[in-house]
Write an enzyme that holds these catalytic residues in place. Structure first.
Site, mmCIF file in Angstrom:
data_model
loop_
_atom_site.group_PDB
_atom_site.id
_atom_site.type_symbol
_atom_site.label_atom_id
_atom_site.label_comp_id
_atom_site.label_asym_id
_atom_site.label_seq_id
_atom_site.Cartn_x
_atom_site.Cartn_y
_atom_site.Cartn_z
ATOM 1 N N ASP A 198 12.778 10.246 -0.921
ATOM 2 C CA ASP A 198 13.970 11.039 -1.202
ATOM 3 C C ASP A 198 14.514 10.450 -2.489
ATOM 4 O O ASP A 198 14.984 9.312 -2.496
ATOM 5 C CB ASP A 198 14.991 10.884 -0.071
ATOM 6 C CG ASP A 198 16.191 11.776 -0.308
ATOM 7 O OD1 ASP A 198 16.675 11.826 -1.447
ATOM 8 O OD2 ASP A 198 16.650 12.422 0.657
ATOM 9 N N HIS A 199 14.456 11.207 -3.573
ATOM 10 C CA HIS A 199 14.739 10.582 -4.863
ATOM 11 C C HIS A 199 16.194 10.121 -4.981
ATOM 12 O O HIS A 199 16.520 9.325 -5.841
ATOM 13 C CB HIS A 199 14.328 11.485 -6.025
ATOM 14 C CG HIS A 199 15.289 12.588 -6.345
ATOM 15 N ND1 HIS A 199 15.321 13.780 -5.681
ATOM 16 C CD2 HIS A 199 16.263 12.664 -7.280
ATOM 17 C CE1 HIS A 199 16.272 14.537 -6.192
ATOM 18 N NE2 HIS A 199 16.863 13.903 -7.167
ATOM 19 N N HIS A 261 19.015 14.690 0.871
ATOM 20 C CA HIS A 261 19.878 13.914 -0.022
ATOM 21 C C HIS A 261 21.258 13.646 0.592
ATOM 22 O O HIS A 261 21.762 12.522 0.567
ATOM 23 C CB HIS A 261 20.074 14.639 -1.356
ATOM 24 C CG HIS A 261 18.795 15.075 -2.002
ATOM 25 N ND1 HIS A 261 17.650 14.331 -1.933
ATOM 26 C CD2 HIS A 261 18.477 16.177 -2.729
ATOM 27 C CE1 HIS A 261 16.688 14.951 -2.598
ATOM 28 N NE2 HIS A 261 17.160 16.078 -3.078
HETATM 29 C C1 BG6 Z 1 16.168 18.398 -5.659
HETATM 30 C C2 BG6 Z 1 16.514 19.828 -5.350
HETATM 31 O O1 BG6 Z 1 15.653 17.750 -4.536
HETATM 32 O O2 BG6 Z 1 17.335 17.724 -6.089
HETATM 33 C C3 BG6 Z 1 17.112 20.510 -6.568
HETATM 34 O O3 BG6 Z 1 15.343 20.517 -4.938
HETATM 35 C C4 BG6 Z 1 18.292 19.724 -7.070
HETATM 36 O O4 BG6 Z 1 17.496 21.843 -6.258
HETATM 37 C C5 BG6 Z 1 17.916 18.268 -7.259
HETATM 38 O O5 BG6 Z 1 18.695 20.291 -8.303
HETATM 39 C C6 BG6 Z 1 19.134 17.434 -7.593
HETATM 40 O O6 BG6 Z 1 18.721 16.165 -7.990
HETATM 41 P P1 BG6 Z 1 19.589 15.307 -8.994
HETATM 42 O O7 BG6 Z 1 18.873 14.003 -9.062
HETATM 43 O O8 BG6 Z 1 19.634 16.058 -10.285
HETATM 44 O O9 BG6 Z 1 20.942 15.217 -8.362
#
Ligand code: BG6
Length: 513
Positions: A198-199, A261
């Site tokens: 989960d990034h 997230h």
């Molecule tokens: C991704 C979603 O996992 O996370 C995207 O699929 C979203 O829709 C993105 O824009 C948001 O990531 P970050 O790191 O830009 O907050």
């Protein structure tokens, strides 16, 4: 101004040990994730001496390319996506250990060819037969790819030799499919070989929630229902669905952001102190919070959730089309691009403290924040102060793009009368630590290479996240929205999202530049 007591610059670099020798296989090597994040992150690790010298990459994708073609392609891409100036010597070292294999991921032959190539690459680069398989592909391939890898013997661990697979989101599209995928993976691999990524957990400010809470004596005693009135978690995005209409229209804001997230943000904010920072100690506590989130009845879904879809509007000064006019989106789409909800956590620490969350596309500003609002002080002493100036204390964790922490408190407005105004005390990372250029994937890739699964989701956590959203998905499916689009792009979502808090006598705190 504040005095900084920080480490000398050299020590501020990512501190850690060099990764184990290994070959990383990237499935989906021609995709965006590979060029934007994975390759630049690997390069950063190499630059910071965190990547073993005994390392190689094999990119796997459908297009027929030679090793040389692929190396040329990544060498072009890095110019655009590197987070800092590229050192030609390090890049040269890195690119020489990149290989390419083309084929169809549904075809077993590909895995047999991969096995041969891995034998050769492992020998040439002394990678000890350690493999990290990164599935940067469409979700349909997750199950079949791991099964094929196992079938040809590529998941087998022996002695010190490890085999790990990193799985991107979406992990399932509802509870049932997530369970089935877990079962499918766990039939051919052990839980400790599976790294569900989960990034959000790669973000420094997300990891800092643990530091804030558990490395400081002053917060923990007040981090509970006696002192905290409610928590607001907002993940606001200015972007629309860009070119991802095909994927997004099937997913929607709820699936795309909440079970993964936002659940990470909730669990880190609400968890009990773990007994150590070992992977399972932390994940056990996170899991307990996810399990303690009160399941919603159909009635709750109607009163405690809000969905929205953007119509045309103005974002950042530019006119943008309605969601239904985006490429890949049906003109009558019922998919939500905004969601807000109120969750309750049934445990001693949090009983009756609402956690409000919201996320949406094409909102007025990009900002991810966690607002901890404390209970009001008894303000009877300040009868002369207008009520709107009597604002309760808020501790705000700014996750992105601002990175820092601020505390709102009341102060006396100078002058002869005793009047109050709200002021902010704030800390910004960049003031203290400088900015270390990063893609947000470095730590996660490195952790996988050293076998630390703390920042990856366990099977039970993913399923618990889906348990929270599944009842919402069911009710929403049974009662399709009738008023879409219901917010103009460039606004803070539908009015009902404001009502959700107003009914409880509360307001969202919006952060706009
Ligand atoms: C991704 C979603 O996992 O996370 C995207 O699929 C979203 O829709 C993105 O824009 C948001 O990531 P970050 O790191 O830009 O907050």
């Amino acid at each position: 101004m504040a005095q900084t007591e920080v480490m000398p610059a050299v020590e501020q670099q990512r501190i850690g040990k060099t990764s184990d020798p290994c070959t990383m296989v990237i499935f989906g090597a021609s995709g965006d994730l590979t060029r934007r994040k994975l390759i630049p992150a690997l390069y950063n690790l190499a630059k910071d001496n965190l990547l073993s010298r005994e390392f190689a990459v094999i990119g796997v994708a459908r297009s027929p390319l030679s090793d040389e073609d692929f190396r040329n392609k990544v060498s072009e891409d890095i110019k655009q996506f590197a987070t800092d100036k590229v050192d030609p010597n390090i890049w040269e070292w890195f690119v020489r250990r990149i290989y390419y294999l083309s084929g169809d991921m549904a075809d077993k032959n590909l895995y047999l060819q991969l096995k041969d190539l891995l034998d050769k690459v492992d020998r040439d680069h002394s990678t000890h037969g350690n493999h990290m398989y990164y599935l940067a592909t469409a979700a349909d391939y997750f199950g079949p790819a791991v099964e094929h890898l196992a079938e040809v013997g590529l998941m087998q661990q022996e002695g010190q030799r490890w085999r790990r697979v990193v799985i991107e989101k979406p992990f399932g599209h509802d509870l049932e499919s997530a369970r089935l995928l877990n079962q499918r993976l766990l039939r051919v691999a052990e839980e400790k070989q599976i790294y569900r990524i989960d990034h959000y957990l790669g973000k420094e400010t997300v990891q800092n929630i643990l530091a804030l809470r558990f490395a400081n004596g002053i917060f923990e005693p007040i981090w509970n229902r006696r002192y905290i009135d409610h928590v607001q978690i907002s993940v606001a995005e200015t972007v629309g669905v860009e070119k991802r209409g095909g994927y997004y229209d099937k997913a929607g804001a709820l699936r795309d952001m909440v079970p993964n997230h936002i659940m990470q943000l909730i669990s880190l904010t609400a968890m009990e102190p773990p007994v150590s920072f070992r992977a399972d100690a932390v994940r056990d506590e996170q899991g307990k919070i996810l399990h303690a989130i009160q399941p919603m009845s159909s009635e709750d879904v109607l009163t405690r959730t809000v969905r929205g879809q953007y119509g045309e509007g103005i974002v950042g000064g530019e006119r943008v089309p309605a969601y239904r006019s985006e490429p890949g989106v049906p003109p009558d789409s019922k998919t939500e691009t905004f969601v807000a909800m109120k969750l309750l956590i049934d445990n001693w620490r949090w009983a009756d403290v609402p956690f409000y969350l919201r996320t949406g596309k094409h909102l007025p500003s990009r900002s991810t924040t966690i607002v901890i609002q404390f209970r009001r002080a008894p303000f009877v002493l300040f009868r002369d102060t207008p009520v709107e100036n009597l604002m309760p204390n808020q501790l705000v964790l700014h996750i992105q793009p601002e990175e820092g922490i601020s505390l709102r408190f009341a102060a006396k407005v100078p002058g002869p009368a005793m009047r109050l105004g709200a002021v902010n005390m704030s800390f910004e990372y960049s003031d203290y630590f400088g900015v270390i250029p990063s893609t947000g994937y470095e730590r996660l890739l490195h952790d996988c290479m050293i076998g630390d699964a703390t920042l990856f989701q366990r099977a039970d956590m993913v399923e618990a996240g889906w348990c929270v959203v599944s009842p919402v998905l069911d009710v929403w499916k049974a009662l399709p929205p009738r008023n879409f689009p219901n917010y103009a792009a460039g606004t803070w979502g539908p009015k009902e999202a404001e009502d959700l808090l107003e009914r409880d006598g509360r307001h969202w705190r919006n952060f706009e530049k």
